[in-house]
Design a protein around this motif. Sequence first.
Motif, PDB file in Angstrom:
ATOM      1  N   ALA A  27       5.761 -39.428   1.692  1.00 28.45           N
ATOM      2  CA  ALA A  27       5.451 -38.425   0.673  1.00 28.45           C
ATOM      3  C   ALA A  27       6.547 -37.363   0.631  1.00 28.45           C
ATOM      4  O   ALA A  27       7.136 -37.057   1.662  1.00 28.45           O
ATOM      5  CB  ALA A  27       4.112 -37.777   1.001  1.00 28.45           C
ATOM      6  N   PRO A  28       6.831 -36.800  -0.543  1.00 22.22           N
ATOM      7  CA  PRO A  28       7.875 -35.766  -0.626  1.00 22.22           C
ATOM      8  C   PRO A  28       7.439 -34.496   0.113  1.00 22.22           C
ATOM      9  O   PRO A  28       6.258 -34.151   0.121  1.00 22.22           O
ATOM     10  CB  PRO A  28       7.985 -35.510  -2.131  1.00 22.22           C
ATOM     11  CG  PRO A  28       6.686 -35.965  -2.705  1.00 22.22           C
ATOM     12  CD  PRO A  28       6.190 -37.071  -1.835  1.00 22.22           C
ATOM     13  N   GLN A  29       8.410 -33.832   0.737  1.00 22.68           N
ATOM     14  CA  GLN A  29       8.129 -32.544   1.392  1.00 22.68           C
ATOM     15  C   GLN A  29       7.970 -31.479   0.307  1.00 22.68           C
ATOM     16  O   GLN A  29       8.726 -31.483  -0.661  1.00 22.68           O
ATOM     17  CB  GLN A  29       9.327 -32.138   2.260  1.00 22.68           C
ATOM     18  CG  GLN A  29       9.521 -33.015   3.480  1.00 22.68           C
ATOM     19  CD  GLN A  29       8.405 -32.819   4.483  1.00 22.68           C
ATOM     20  OE1 GLN A  29       8.029 -31.692   4.772  1.00 22.68           O
ATOM     21  NE2 GLN A  29       7.841 -33.905   4.998  1.00 22.68           N
ATOM     22  N   PRO A  30       6.997 -30.575   0.454  1.00 20.07           N
ATOM     23  CA  PRO A  30       6.884 -29.493  -0.535  1.00 20.07           C
ATOM     24  C   PRO A  30       8.158 -28.640  -0.538  1.00 20.07           C
ATOM     25  O   PRO A  30       8.689 -28.335   0.536  1.00 20.07           O
ATOM     26  CB  PRO A  30       5.688 -28.669  -0.037  1.00 20.07           C
ATOM     27  CG  PRO A  30       4.984 -29.519   0.955  1.00 20.07           C
ATOM     28  CD  PRO A  30       5.974 -30.512   1.484  1.00 20.07           C
ATOM     29  N   ALA A  31       8.620 -28.277  -1.728  1.00 22.10           N
ATOM     30  CA  ALA A  31       9.811 -27.424  -1.829  1.00 22.10           C
ATOM     31  C   ALA A  31       9.489 -26.049  -1.236  1.00 22.10           C
ATOM     32  O   ALA A  31       8.326 -25.611  -1.256  1.00 22.10           O
ATOM     33  CB  ALA A  31      10.217 -27.287  -3.295  1.00 22.10           C
ATOM     34  N   ALA A  32      10.512 -25.386  -0.698  1.00 21.98           N
ATOM     35  CA  ALA A  32      10.296 -24.097  -0.040  1.00 21.98           C
ATOM     36  C   ALA A  32       9.653 -23.091  -0.995  1.00 21.98           C
ATOM     37  O   ALA A  32       8.848 -22.255  -0.590  1.00 21.98           O
ATOM     38  CB  ALA A  32      11.623 -23.562   0.481  1.00 21.98           C
ATOM     39  N   SER A  33       9.984 -23.177  -2.273  1.00 25.01           N
ATOM     40  CA  SER A  33       9.459 -22.215  -3.246  1.00 25.01           C
ATOM     41  C   SER A  33       7.995 -22.525  -3.620  1.00 25.01           C
ATOM     42  O   SER A  33       7.274 -21.644  -4.068  1.00 25.01           O
ATOM     43  CB  SER A  33      10.328 -22.245  -4.503  1.00 25.01           C
ATOM     44  OG  SER A  33      10.344 -23.571  -5.005  1.00 25.01           O
ATOM     45  N   ALA A  34       7.576 -23.786  -3.416  1.00 22.65           N
ATOM     46  CA  ALA A  34       6.227 -24.166  -3.861  1.00 22.65           C
ATOM     47  C   ALA A  34       5.201 -23.795  -2.799  1.00 22.65           C
ATOM     48  O   ALA A  34       4.734 -24.633  -2.040  1.00 22.65           O
ATOM     49  CB  ALA A  34       6.197 -25.666  -4.177  1.00 22.65           C
ATOM     50  N   LYS A  35       4.839 -22.505  -2.770  1.00 17.85           N
ATOM     51  CA  LYS A  35       3.945 -21.982  -1.720  1.00 17.85           C
ATOM     52  C   LYS A  35       2.571 -22.645  -1.743  1.00 17.85           C
ATOM     53  O   LYS A  35       2.023 -23.002  -0.707  1.00 17.85           O
ATOM     54  CB  LYS A  35       3.773 -20.459  -1.901  1.00 17.85           C
ATOM     55  CG  LYS A  35       5.031 -19.690  -1.611  1.00 17.85           C
ATOM     56  CD  LYS A  35       5.013 -19.175  -0.172  1.00 17.85           C
ATOM     57  CE  LYS A  35       6.376 -18.875   0.393  1.00 17.85           C
ATOM     58  NZ  LYS A  35       7.252 -18.066  -0.475  1.00 17.85           N
ATOM     59  N   LEU A  36       2.043 -22.824  -2.953  1.00 18.61           N
ATOM     60  CA  LEU A  36       0.693 -23.361  -3.084  1.00 18.61           C
ATOM     61  C   LEU A  36       0.645 -24.817  -2.598  1.00 18.61           C
ATOM     62  O   LEU A  36      -0.307 -25.241  -1.939  1.00 18.61           O
ATOM     63  CB  LEU A  36       0.238 -23.272  -4.554  1.00 18.61           C
ATOM     64  CG  LEU A  36      -1.232 -23.587  -4.806  1.00 18.61           C
ATOM     65  CD1 LEU A  36      -2.140 -22.633  -4.043  1.00 18.61           C
ATOM     66  CD2 LEU A  36      -1.558 -23.538  -6.306  1.00 18.61           C
ATOM     67  N   VAL A  37       1.736 -25.571  -2.904  1.00 17.98           N
ATOM     68  CA  VAL A  37       1.787 -26.979  -2.475  1.00 17.98           C
ATOM     69  C   VAL A  37       1.827 -27.046  -0.950  1.00 17.98           C
ATOM     70  O   VAL A  37       1.107 -27.836  -0.322  1.00 17.98           O
ATOM     71  CB  VAL A  37       3.018 -27.683  -3.090  1.00 17.98           C
ATOM     72  CG1 VAL A  37       3.133 -29.110  -2.574  1.00 17.98           C
ATOM     73  CG2 VAL A  37       2.935 -27.672  -4.617  1.00 17.98           C
ATOM     74  N   ALA A  38       2.643 -26.165  -0.342  1.00 19.31           N
ATOM     75  CA  ALA A  38       2.761 -26.160   1.117  1.00 19.31           C
ATOM     76  C   ALA A  38       1.427 -25.794   1.761  1.00 19.31           C
ATOM     77  O   ALA A  38       1.000 -26.413   2.742  1.00 19.31           O
ATOM     78  CB  ALA A  38       3.849 -25.178   1.537  1.00 19.31           C
ATOM     79  N   LEU A  39       0.740 -24.820   1.173  1.00 22.32           N
ATOM     80  CA  LEU A  39      -0.582 -24.426   1.677  1.00 22.32           C
ATOM     81  C   LEU A  39      -1.554 -25.600   1.534  1.00 22.32           C
ATOM     82  O   LEU A  39      -2.333 -25.909   2.443  1.00 22.32           O
ATOM     83  CB  LEU A  39      -1.078 -23.212   0.877  1.00 22.32           C
ATOM     84  CG  LEU A  39      -2.449 -22.678   1.283  1.00 22.32           C
ATOM     85  CD1 LEU A  39      -2.362 -22.054   2.674  1.00 22.32           C
ATOM     86  CD2 LEU A  39      -2.967 -21.662   0.270  1.00 22.32           C
ATOM     87  N   GLY A  40      -1.466 -26.275   0.380  1.00 26.96           N
ATOM     88  CA  GLY A  40      -2.339 -27.433   0.128  1.00 26.96           C
ATOM     89  C   GLY A  40      -2.094 -28.518   1.156  1.00 26.96           C
ATOM     90  O   GLY A  40      -3.038 -29.130   1.670  1.00 26.96           O
TER      91      GLY A  40
END
Length: 361
Positions: free
Chosen positions: A263-276
């Motif tokens: 799966a792709p790593q969440p981009a550093a800017s995508a805070k909500l994706v990283a939290l998800g």
Amino acid sequence: MSARRGAWRVTRGLPRRRARLARLPATAVAMVALPAAARAGTPMYYLKTFGAKGNVSVPLLWGLLGLSVFVILAVSILVVIGIARGRRVRAGPPGMILPVGRSSGAMPWIYGGLVASAVALIGFASWTIAVMATIDQPGRPAAFTIEVTGQQWWWQARYVDPKNPSREFVTANELHIPVGKPVHIKLVSRDVIHSFWVPALSGKTDVIPGQVNETWLEADRKGVYRGQCAEYCGAQHAHMAFRVFADAPDDFAKWWNHELQPAPQPAASAKLVALGEQQFVLRCGACHAVRGTSAGGDRGPDLTHLMDRTSIAAVTLPNTIGHLSGWIADPQQNKPGAKMPNLDISGPELTAIRTYLATLK
Ligand code: HEC
Ligand SMILES: [Cu+2]
């Protein structure tokens, strides 16, 4: 309008019920002759097939049906003739006793009947055995194996390339196969007996705990073929479906290569994706795997490329963001009894998790 008038002309003068009966053969013929597009709405229709296996089984089905109808008609006609002739003999003087025994002319009927039945039965047994031998193994060696694990109430699929073990991956409920190539299927069950059935491509093969059953699939035309568990296995048996996508060989190769990716790593800017992702690993990772994260559970479908699938929960719901949210919030409402419990996900958690899942392309 004109077709209606035609039907009226044929059945005019007959009482209502007989009129309906008279139209029955026409309806049956229309079903068989239905164009592929019209049949798309009847995915369990198995009389028109799209692969090497069905193509030899369906003529046998019609042959056996034809023979059965012929036998019923022949026996019925002979019984009626016998009754009619018997009455004529009995019309003697009252009290006359009829002789019992081998009346002249009866034995040839019995011998004839025995010979005709033997010929028909041996003929159809040979045909059946020949068809079973043909569909037992594909004509050419299969390129790869899909290990399918049936369980209440979904299908796990592990793709195995025997020449290259590093090309293995796991997905669920939606199989892809290359058009015109036989694919070997290994079937195991994790709980009760299921049955693997893709009506337009192949007959059923039981999926039995503690046993490995084998079958194969081949589609000679591109398309999506519905599969269904065909052995009652509990509350959500009817919602234990799957899809087989027959792709052009190039598309299939691309699909396999894509599925191998983590799966792709969440981009550093995508805070909500990283939290998800964090919340997903925490709340869902015990049952679901997403390769490339520490979520490695095996009790539910692998979600690494969830967004490549057209449906969720074994073809119970279309894979849209709305249905996905509804499923995560309340799986038991969508598929009562499903082995995914309601998890009391809060609104913000749901938003984060669903935003993360949407990136799993
Ligand atoms: C106790 C194990 C368990 C937990 C925890 C769990 N699931 Fe599931 N999940 C399952 C099972 C089992 C299924 C298959 C249900 C079915 O189709 O009958 C499933 C199905 C799904 C599906 C449909 C996948 C597909 O391809 O059909 C999604 C999406 C999903 N779960 C998301 C989640 C999310 C998000 C969480 C965390 C909030 C979660 N699940 C927690 C067991 C679990
Ligand atoms: Cu079932």
